[in-house]
Motif scaffolding. Structure first.
Motif, PDB file in Angstrom:
ATOM      1  N   ASN A 149       0.839  -1.194   0.000  1.00 49.41           N
ATOM      2  CA  ASN A 149       0.000   0.000   0.000  1.00 49.41           C
ATOM      3  C   ASN A 149       0.876   1.246   0.000  1.00 49.41           C
ATOM      4  O   ASN A 149       1.868   1.305   0.738  1.00 49.41           O
ATOM      5  N   ASP A 173      -2.234   3.105   7.067  1.00 45.92           N
ATOM      6  CA  ASP A 173      -1.198   2.483   7.905  1.00 45.92           C
ATOM      7  C   ASP A 173      -1.802   1.400   8.800  1.00 45.92           C
ATOM      8  O   ASP A 173      -1.246   0.299   8.922  1.00 45.92           O
ATOM      9  N   THR A 176      -3.025  -1.590   6.798  1.00 49.38           N
ATOM     10  CA  THR A 176      -1.899  -2.452   6.432  1.00 49.38           C
ATOM     11  C   THR A 176      -1.575  -3.426   7.553  1.00 49.38           C
ATOM     12  O   THR A 176      -1.436  -4.637   7.323  1.00 49.38           O
ATOM     13  N   VAL A 190       1.662  -8.195   3.716  1.00 58.04           N
ATOM     14  CA  VAL A 190       1.046  -6.889   3.491  1.00 58.04           C
ATOM     15  C   VAL A 190       1.913  -5.824   4.140  1.00 58.04           C
ATOM     16  O   VAL A 190       2.136  -5.846   5.357  1.00 58.04           O
ATOM     17  N   ASN A 191       2.416  -4.901   3.332  1.00 55.69           N
ATOM     18  CA  ASN A 191       3.270  -3.824   3.828  1.00 55.69           C
ATOM     19  C   ASN A 191       2.868  -2.512   3.172  1.00 55.69           C
ATOM     20  O   ASN A 191       2.081  -2.482   2.224  1.00 55.69           O
ATOM     21  N   SER A 192       3.426  -1.422   3.684  1.00 53.56           N
ATOM     22  CA  SER A 192       3.172  -0.124   3.065  1.00 53.56           C
ATOM     23  C   SER A 192       4.448   0.704   3.019  1.00 53.56           C
ATOM     24  O   SER A 192       5.382   0.480   3.795  1.00 53.56           O
ATOM     25  N   ASN A 254       5.360  -0.521   7.904  1.00 52.49           N
ATOM     26  CA  ASN A 254       5.168   0.733   7.190  1.00 52.49           C
ATOM     27  C   ASN A 254       6.544   1.381   7.066  1.00 52.49           C
ATOM     28  O   ASN A 254       7.117   1.816   8.064  1.00 52.49           O
TER      29      ASN A 254
END
Length: 272
Positions: A149, A173, A176, A190-192, A254
């Protein structure tokens, strides 16, 4: 593993079916071109078909003639989101990577903005991400894929004058982290990424004139630890890393891409 094997693991997304939203400009366009260079199989979404076609042409040239799937349309339209996922499955039969990049910046604070602006920002930056991700998750579970993301450092460090935008990125955030924990047992990561100010047209699109934009970029030289704004390619490479097998033990993270701004004194705050 050999040094060459390590390099391949870090740099290659070869054969990964990747859906990138907001691909017609800025970070989305830069990420699309980089993924094409790394051998990814692309499905690109954007609202501006003409601009999307230009990006697709560059991707094709970078990938040795592989034509991306173009799925233009506004992600706030639920039927468009469903169509995108359907077309990806019809063309490729799978999905390995989802890059949720589409978003808008809107000016205004608690005294100067209105609910219509708030709704528009939240619909595009949050609701559409929730909806598209929800539809893509069953596909990503099958491939043990990954989601990246595109958030913003404003989700961590508030910037006066863009209230709804800051709020929307804080939501991304947390989204995520929550989705990462939900999907971890199914091996979907799943990361941002949280870019700082990057030299794109996002501020111009939000209404800043050339003088105001130049002032913002100048501020970065004074208050960013590295003394400059970021470049699109720097964010794109971070997205590629998180999407790749090089980040196979990273989830719910994040990652700021902001020249160290997130660690600076709270007194050192950007103003828009």
């Amino acid at each position: 593993m050999s040094a060459s094997g390590d390099a391949f693991k870090v740099s290659s997304l070869k054969g990964k079916v990747t859906l990138i939203t907001g691909a017609s400009s800025g970070i989305g366009a830069g990420t699309s071109v980089l993924f094409a260079k790394l051998g990814a199989v692309l499905a690109l979404n954007g609202r501006n078909l003409e601009s999307l076609q230009k990006v697709a042409k560059e991707c094709k040239e970078c990938s040795g003639g592989v034509e991306p799937l173009l799925v233009a349309g506004d992600l706030t339209d639920e039927d468009t989101v469903k169509k995108i996922v359907s077309e990806v499955m019809v063309r490729f039969g799978r999905l390995d990577v989802l890059v949720n990049n589409a978003g808008i910046l809107a000016m205004g604070g608690i005294e100067t903005s209105d609910l219509a602006t708030y709704d528009r920002v939240m619909d595009i930056n949050v609701r559409s991400v929730y909806h598209l991700t929800q539809l893509c998750v069953p596909l990503l579970i099958k491939t043990k894929g990954s989601i990246v993301n595109v958030s913003s450092i404003t989700g961590m460090r508030p910037v006066p004058g863009i209230l709804a935008y800051c709020m929307s990125k804080s939501v991304i955030d947390q989204f995520t982290r929550c989705v990462a924990l939900e999907l971890a047992s199914k091996q979907v990561r799943v990361n941002s990424v949280s870019p700082g100010v990057v030299a794109t047209n996002v501020f111009k699109s939000a209404g800043l004139d050339e003088k105001q934009n130049a002032k913002l970029l100048e501020q970065c030289k004074q208050i960013y630890a590295l003394g400059r704004p970021g470049e699109v390619d720097e964010v794109a490479h971070t997205i590629a890393f998180l999407a790749s097998d090089a980040a196979s033990f990273i989830t719910a993270v994040n990652l700021p891409v902001d020249g160290g701004y997130h660690a600076m004194s709270p007194k050192e705050t950007l103003t828009v």
